[in-house]
Scaffold this motif. Structure first.
Motif, mmCIF file in Angstrom:
data_model
loop_
_atom_site.group_PDB
_atom_site.id
_atom_site.type_symbol
_atom_site.label_atom_id
_atom_site.label_comp_id
_atom_site.label_asym_id
_atom_site.label_seq_id
_atom_site.Cartn_x
_atom_site.Cartn_y
_atom_site.Cartn_z
ATOM 1 N N HIS A 81 116.914 -3.276 40.803
ATOM 2 C CA HIS A 81 116.327 -4.616 40.907
ATOM 3 C C HIS A 81 116.913 -5.593 39.885
ATOM 4 O O HIS A 81 116.352 -6.659 39.649
ATOM 5 N N GLY A 82 118.042 -5.202 39.286
ATOM 6 C CA GLY A 82 118.713 -6.108 38.358
ATOM 7 C C GLY A 82 118.478 -5.752 36.904
ATOM 8 O O GLY A 82 117.447 -5.164 36.552
ATOM 9 N N VAL A 83 119.450 -6.088 36.068
ATOM 10 C CA VAL A 83 119.347 -5.813 34.643
ATOM 11 C C VAL A 83 120.032 -6.943 33.886
ATOM 12 O O VAL A 83 121.063 -7.462 34.318
ATOM 13 N N THR A 84 119.471 -7.337 32.770
ATOM 14 C CA THR A 84 120.025 -8.438 31.988
ATOM 15 C C THR A 84 121.181 -7.956 31.117
ATOM 16 O O THR A 84 121.322 -6.764 30.836
ATOM 17 N N ALA A 85 121.980 -8.923 30.668
ATOM 18 C CA ALA A 85 123.103 -8.598 29.792
ATOM 19 C C ALA A 85 122.599 -7.993 28.487
ATOM 20 O O ALA A 85 123.196 -7.053 27.949
ATOM 21 N N GLU A 86 121.488 -8.504 27.972
ATOM 22 C CA GLU A 86 120.949 -8.003 26.708
ATOM 23 C C GLU A 86 120.523 -6.542 26.829
ATOM 24 O O GLU A 86 120.773 -5.721 25.941
ATOM 25 N N GLN A 87 119.892 -6.203 27.985
ATOM 26 C CA GLN A 87 119.461 -4.824 28.183
ATOM 27 C C GLN A 87 120.667 -3.896 28.343
ATOM 28 O O GLN A 87 120.681 -2.783 27.818
ATOM 29 N N LEU A 88 121.696 -4.367 29.053
ATOM 30 C CA LEU A 88 122.922 -3.574 29.215
ATOM 31 C C LEU A 88 123.576 -3.308 27.864
ATOM 32 O O LEU A 88 124.050 -2.200 27.597
ATOM 33 N N ALA A 89 123.626 -4.337 27.021
ATOM 34 C CA ALA A 89 124.243 -4.189 25.704
ATOM 35 C C ALA A 89 123.535 -3.110 24.902
ATOM 36 O O ALA A 89 124.179 -2.301 24.216
#
Length: 251
Positions: A29-37
């Motif tokens: 359902h999507g993931v933010t750049a901050e969470q990926l980092a």
């Protein structure tokens, strides 16, 4: 012509990009750049560049409400007609590069002991080099050939040259096998290979290596000698844009 090039290793960008794609795939359902980092341990500044590349190449898509999801290119590469999807993706990248560098752009591979030019993007203003001698038998003189040979081990190079002897194609062609092997072995693995009128009079070429796993490949470009002053920035661009091609080869 002495040229200095930035040492860029697209393969490292690809390794991080694959980690990004794997992480995004776990977030349906999507993931933010901050969470990926946080998840993959990549600084947000560097991750932003990777995300921009993956979005440009349609490996990722950005949801209106925020967050990254798997993109069209990644879905196509997993489809039944994967080979055609890869060919279409490669052709699209080559055409974009041709327009960006203002030169004919080539994708070459070393397959079954032979130099193979898989695809070429050219046009009226960016003509390809005239293949007046088969590329399979002129690896010692062409940028594509030398770049592919440089990625082989010493035994592989010697074996290739035992089947395709070095012939003088122009006054600049290196026909001394020992000198050629010495030059190939002394080059850093990531360094571009040049052909300054060694294959064809009036044309200069350069090739950058694309090595991932057992794949031995390269991106190359050619232009008239009258435009040789553009060779360095064009090769820098080719090196910087190699990651999308490497990424498609890794699937």
């Amino acid at each position: 012509m002495a040229l200095e090039y930035r040492q860029i290793a697209p393969v490292y960008a690809v390794q991080y990009a694959l980690r990004v794609l794997e992480a995004v795939d776990h977030h349906r359902h999507g993931v933010t750049a901050e969470q990926l980092a946080r998840e993959i341990g990549v600084p947000i500044g560097y991750l932003s560049q990777l995300l921009a590349m993956l979005k440009r190449e349609r490996y990722l898509a950005f949801l209106p409400g925020g967050g990254y999801v798997t993109g069209e290119s990644l879905v196509l590469l997993g489809a039944a007609d994967r080979e055609q999807a890869l060919a279409d993706k490669l052709n699209s990248v080559l055409n974009e590069l041709r327009d960006e560098v203002g030169a004919a752009v080539y994708f070459g591979r070393y397959d079954d002991g032979e130099v193979t030019v898989v695809d070429v993007a050219d046009g009226p203003a960016t003509p390809r080099v005239n293949e007046w001698v088969d590329f399979r038998s002129s690896a010692h003189a062409s940028a594509v050939g030398k770049c592919l040979l440089a990625q082989l081990d010493h035994r592989g190079r010697r074996e290739h040259l035992s089947r395709h002897r070095t012939a003088r194609l122009t006054s600049r062609t290196v026909v001394d096998e020992k000198a050629l092997l010495s030059d190939l072995e002394s080059r850093p693995a990531s360094h571009p290979m040049l052909d300054l009128q060694e294959y064809a009079v009036g044309t200069v070429c350069a090739a950058v290596p694309l090595t991932i796993g057992k794949t031995v490949a390269c991106l190359a470009l050619s232009m008239p000698t009258s435009q040789a002053h553009r060779l360095k920035p064009a090769v820098d661009t080719l090196n910087e844009r190699a990651a999308p091609v490497l990424l498609s080869l890794s699937f």
